[in-house]
Design a protein around this motif. Sequence first.
Motif, PDB file in Angstrom:
ATOM      1  N   PRO A 262      13.988  -1.676-114.184  1.00  0.00           N
ATOM      2  CA  PRO A 262      14.840  -2.867-114.296  1.00  0.00           C
ATOM      3  C   PRO A 262      14.270  -3.849-115.307  1.00  0.00           C
ATOM      4  CG  PRO A 262      13.519  -2.968-112.290  1.00  0.00           C
ATOM      5  CD  PRO A 262      13.279  -1.597-112.898  1.00  0.00           C
ATOM      6  N   LYS A 276      18.477  -2.594-117.817  1.00  0.00           N
ATOM      7  CA  LYS A 276      17.554  -1.515-117.470  1.00  0.00           C
ATOM      8  C   LYS A 276      17.151  -0.786-118.737  1.00  0.00           C
ATOM      9  CE  LYS A 276      20.916   2.186-116.627  1.00  0.00           C
ATOM     10  NZ  LYS A 276      21.361   3.229-115.683  1.00  0.00           N
ATOM     11  N   ARG A 298      23.425  -4.295-117.743  1.00  0.00           N
ATOM     12  CA  ARG A 298      24.122  -3.791-116.549  1.00  0.00           C
ATOM     13  C   ARG A 298      25.527  -4.373-116.476  1.00  0.00           C
ATOM     14  NH1 ARG A 298      21.142  -0.928-112.942  1.00  0.00           N
ATOM     15  NH2 ARG A 298      18.867  -1.055-113.124  1.00  0.00           N
TER      16      ARG A 298
END
Length: 394
Positions: A262, A276, A298
């Motif tokens: 992450p 990520k 994301r």
Amino acid sequence: GWEPAGIGTGTGAVKAKWKRSRARSGEAVLVALLASRIFFYAPPVAVIQAEEGKVALEVRGPGVVASRIQVTVSTRVTGILKALHADQGDSVKAGQLLALLDDTDAAAKAGGAAAASAASQRNIAAANAALAKARADRELAQGNFRRDEEVFRAGYISQAAMDAATAALKSAQSGEANAAATLGARQAESQASAQEAVYARALHSFTRITAPMNGLIVVRDAEMGDTVVPGSPIFRMVDTRTLWVAARIDESVVGQVEVGQPATIRLRSGKELPGKVARINRQSDAATRELEVDVAFREIPERFAIDQEAQVVIHAGEEKGVVIPASALFQQGREFGVLVAAEGRAVFRPVRTGASDGERVAAREGLKAGDAVIRKPAGIKPGSRVRAVKGGER
């Protein structure tokens, strides 16, 4: 009231001398106090006690917003832009019309090719009819030849009549072969005409410039009336589903980065978004000793720009060790270390560091729990006297 000459004068001199001696003694005491303060004074310094703990391992680096899939929309034929149906900032679908070229010449060529193809089909029909007639003539001549041959054997017709029947059959056979060859030639011509028509239609279709994929147009490089040639950009577009930040990570810490970890992306606008690690480049820059690490969004940001500056923080786990403030670290010569308040003096301790979250650092070697680490070593010389004060800013 009478006083011998010189007695009063002598007493005053003694008093003055005594006063001067007392003043000099006071000055000596002051000098001694100042010297004591200079040589034995220990300024207070804020310290923090090093302790065992955990530090989040965060790998940081600058980068720019990019897209894994970037497409330059161009033309396949030379022409003049007649109309533009999209602009930068537009979201478009695959196959959507983006621009039109002047199609006057292309339309004329396509029309001429279509007419030539139709004419070739008519020529084939005529050649088929000629072949059918030639085949019928050959069958008739062949039938006549067979009957004449029978009666010639019986002696009812002359050799000259038989020779005429033979010549008629050969002529009919030759006519049929010629008609078949003509049909073949017309069919070949028709195929060529059909290919020319297909090519002309394709050229005409190239005057319609459409979107090659779903995406966002980020740049428009041409205007109506411009003459464009194959390869010259008209639009530049990206697939927003593949947006990421191409970050530059120092090769000394890139080994701690793995695909899938992450991350946090901070745009130049100040907005922070989750991400990520999507890809790690294996080619290091020889000048900067950095590698490119691509951190995917994301969530697609509402507002962004290709090549916009950004910062990434990759959350690569945590590390146990002796924890100290990052502000306590400094470089002396070729070594990194801290100042520790020990026995009234500032002592330099070389330190091998590990994980850092930007505020705290894990010291792998050089310190032990309980050491009084000076929080801000700027301006303090190693070996100088100090008085440790827990807490505070300095």
